[in-house]
Design an enzyme around this catalytic site. Structure first.
Site, PDB file in Angstrom:
ATOM      1  N   SER A  98       0.753  -1.171   0.084  1.00 58.82           N
ATOM      2  CA  SER A  98       0.099   0.006  -0.002  1.00 58.82           C
ATOM      3  C   SER A  98       0.845   1.268  -0.029  1.00 58.82           C
ATOM      4  CB  SER A  98      -0.955  -0.194   1.344  1.00 58.82           C
ATOM      5  OG  SER A  98      -1.954   1.054   1.139  1.00 58.82           O
ATOM      6  N   ASP A 241      -2.114   6.474  -3.597  1.00 67.45           N
ATOM      7  CA  ASP A 241      -1.118   5.764  -2.610  1.00 67.45           C
ATOM      8  C   ASP A 241      -0.627   4.647  -3.609  1.00 67.45           C
ATOM      9  OD1 ASP A 241      -3.216   4.106  -2.457  1.00 67.45           O
ATOM     10  OD2 ASP A 241      -2.520   3.109  -0.447  1.00 67.45           O
ATOM     11  N   ASP A 243      -1.131   1.432  -3.814  1.00 72.92           N
ATOM     12  CA  ASP A 243      -2.054   0.290  -4.589  1.00 72.92           C
ATOM     13  C   ASP A 243      -3.402   1.140  -4.990  1.00 72.92           C
ATOM     14  OD1 ASP A 243      -2.858   0.831  -1.832  1.00 72.92           O
ATOM     15  OD2 ASP A 243      -3.502  -1.321  -1.746  1.00 72.92           O
ATOM     16  N   ASP A 245      -5.842   2.721  -3.771  1.00 77.58           N
ATOM     17  CA  ASP A 245      -6.971   2.507  -3.142  1.00 77.58           C
ATOM     18  C   ASP A 245      -7.505   3.919  -2.313  1.00 77.58           C
ATOM     19  OD1 ASP A 245      -5.592   2.108  -0.899  1.00 77.58           O
ATOM     20  OD2 ASP A 245      -6.415   0.299  -0.208  1.00 77.58           O
TER      21      ASP A 245
END
Ligand code: MG
Length: 455
Positions: A98, A241, A243, A245
């Site tokens: 992440s 960010d 990843d 999300d």
């Protein structure tokens, strides 16, 4: 990672080849496969240099237990979550750390609804891992591996179904996108182009060393984006960010806005169209989110801090919208998980419908000032401190869902939470003036220090 603990607040995380090794990843894979029992699982990863390595290791572990692996390659976490739900997979595994720096990676396990598995299910996987209970099937019962490389395409198409495409397209917005050299660049620029935006990108070449900026979309990492938005006279800037999300927005003046402000815009639009709905948000969110719910007939359901808790709570109370102060928006009609590209489309739709600039929309909201503080506290005293603090504030308007949150009559509030990773207590105060917020941090830091002395 402790001796019998693998999962933290957001899956398994660690430094590559130190805390998280290939050997572990194979074993984690076979433990996950044993947990699922010969099912069809989607597997994908973000742009980190270690992504393909860990994906192959986890795949090997899964296949050894008889699970079939559908390999999606590089994709945003929400794109993988959407594919799991949309294709009725039994679950999935996502290799991502992440927002952590590039030397980290991690493993997240997803259930068939696209939401990360619950902590009780994580405990089952940990038990298999540490007790060495991994199944290994006969050679002719091994799982199979399939390529599944359309997840990003399907994801972009799915998002477009939830916004008024022609309304947004008519505005020809100019948008600057900063995906932190990671997977957000595979989907967000394309989505925006299909919404007829003029798209400019920075840090959009895939590079797992993240040379452009650190992948956490915090204001100190977004100064370049803010500068470019202002210099180009763009309508909007958006940063994801690692990843993709979470999404953080920059207005046309180059001002960076924290997530609960943009979430509150989405909340307001949602409640105007869907009054009497529940809004799920952690106790760390601004009172602004409550103000909007009060003004537009919504009902707030406060939760512990953590995206999985928000998703699980949305499911439990049948809520269609959730949001976090860190830029996570959970738009249930699409999927009840954080989704950076979906959030971006919703913000553009609001700008298109209202004809207002982002700075204007934010300025129209109730304004709050935030001050933060921290105080050292040894791990073994954290629980006692919390207990004493709770006793002292009985009678006030409080929530003890996560640490202690106190709401005062003058709309100020303070959240006092033990850190999950460091020997400290964190204090987050919010008030109508900076002075008042600062005073609250001081006052409660003193209270905590006094309590600590008595222990
Ligand atoms: Mg993330």
């Amino acid at each position: 990672m402790g001796t019998n603990k693998l999962f933290g607040t957001n899956g398994i995380r660690g430094l590559v080849n130190k805390e998280l090794t290939v050997e572990m990843a194979v074993k984690v894979g076979s433990s996950i496969g044993t947990f699922f029992k010969k099912k069809n699982l989607l597997l994908g990863h973000d742009a980190r240099t270690s992504g393909p390595m860990f994906a192959k290791a986890v795949a090997a572990g899964l296949i050894a237990t008889g699970c079939n692996v559908y390999f999606a390659g590089m994709a945003p976490t929400p794109a993988l979550q959407y594919a799991i739900k949309n294709h009725c997979m039994d679950g999935g595994v996502i290799i991502t750390a992440s927002h952590n720096p590039p030397e980290y990676n991690g493993i997240k396990v997803i259930w068939n609804d696209g939401i990360e598995i619950a902590h009780e299910q994580e405990s089952e996987i940990e038990k298999i891992y540490f007790e060495g209970k991994q199944v290994s099937v006969e050679w002719n019962k091994l799982g199979t591996k399939h390529e599944f490389l359309t997840v990003n395409d399907e994801y972009v198409e799915a998002i477009k179904k939830h916004v008024d495409v022609s309304e947004i397209a008519g505005k020809k917005f100019q948008v600057v996108v900063d995906p932190a050299n990671s997977v957000g660049s595979l989907t967000a620029p394309r989505l925006l182009r299909e919404l007829n935006c003029k798209v400019l990108t920075i840090n959009a070449n895939i590079d797992g060393t993240f040379p452009g900026r650190m992948p956490e979309p915090r204001p100190e990492n977004l100064t370049e984006l803010a500068t470019v938005v202002k210099a180009m006279g763009a309508d909007l800037g958006v940063a994801f960010d690692g990843d993709a999300d979470r999404a953080i927005f920059v207005d046309e003046k180059g001002e960076i806005h924290w997530g609960d402000k943009t979430f509150a815009l989405i909340e307001k639009e949602f409640l105007i169209e869907n009054p009497n709905e529940k809004i799920v948000t952690p106790v760390s969110s601004s009172t602004l989110v409550k103000d909007i719910a009060d003004a537009y007939k919504g009902e707030i359901v406060w939760t512990k801090v953590g995206s999985v808790t928000v998703s699980q709570t949305m499911k439990a109370v049948k809520a269609k919208l959730g949001g976090e102060e860190n830029g996570g928006v959970f738009y249930g009609p699409h999927q009840a998980v954080r989704d950076g590209a979906m959030t971006t489309a919703l913000i553009l739709e609001i700008m298109a419908k209202t004809g207002k600039k982002l700075s204007q929309l934010i300025a129209e909201q109730p304004q709050y000032f935030i001050e933060k503080g921290k105080i050292e506290c040894p791990e073994d005293k954290k629980d006692k401190v919390l207990q004493k603090l709770r006793d002292q504030v009985q009678g006030l308007n409080i929530s003890t869902i996560d640490g202690v949150k106190i709401w005062f009559e003058d709309k100020s509030s303070i959240l006092i939470r033990p850190s999950g990773t460091e020997p400290i207590y964190r204090l987050y105060a919010e008030a109508k003036s900076r002075e008042k917020a600062r005073k609250l941090v001081e006052e409660y830091s003193l209270k905590l220090a006094k309590i600590l002395k008595t222990l």
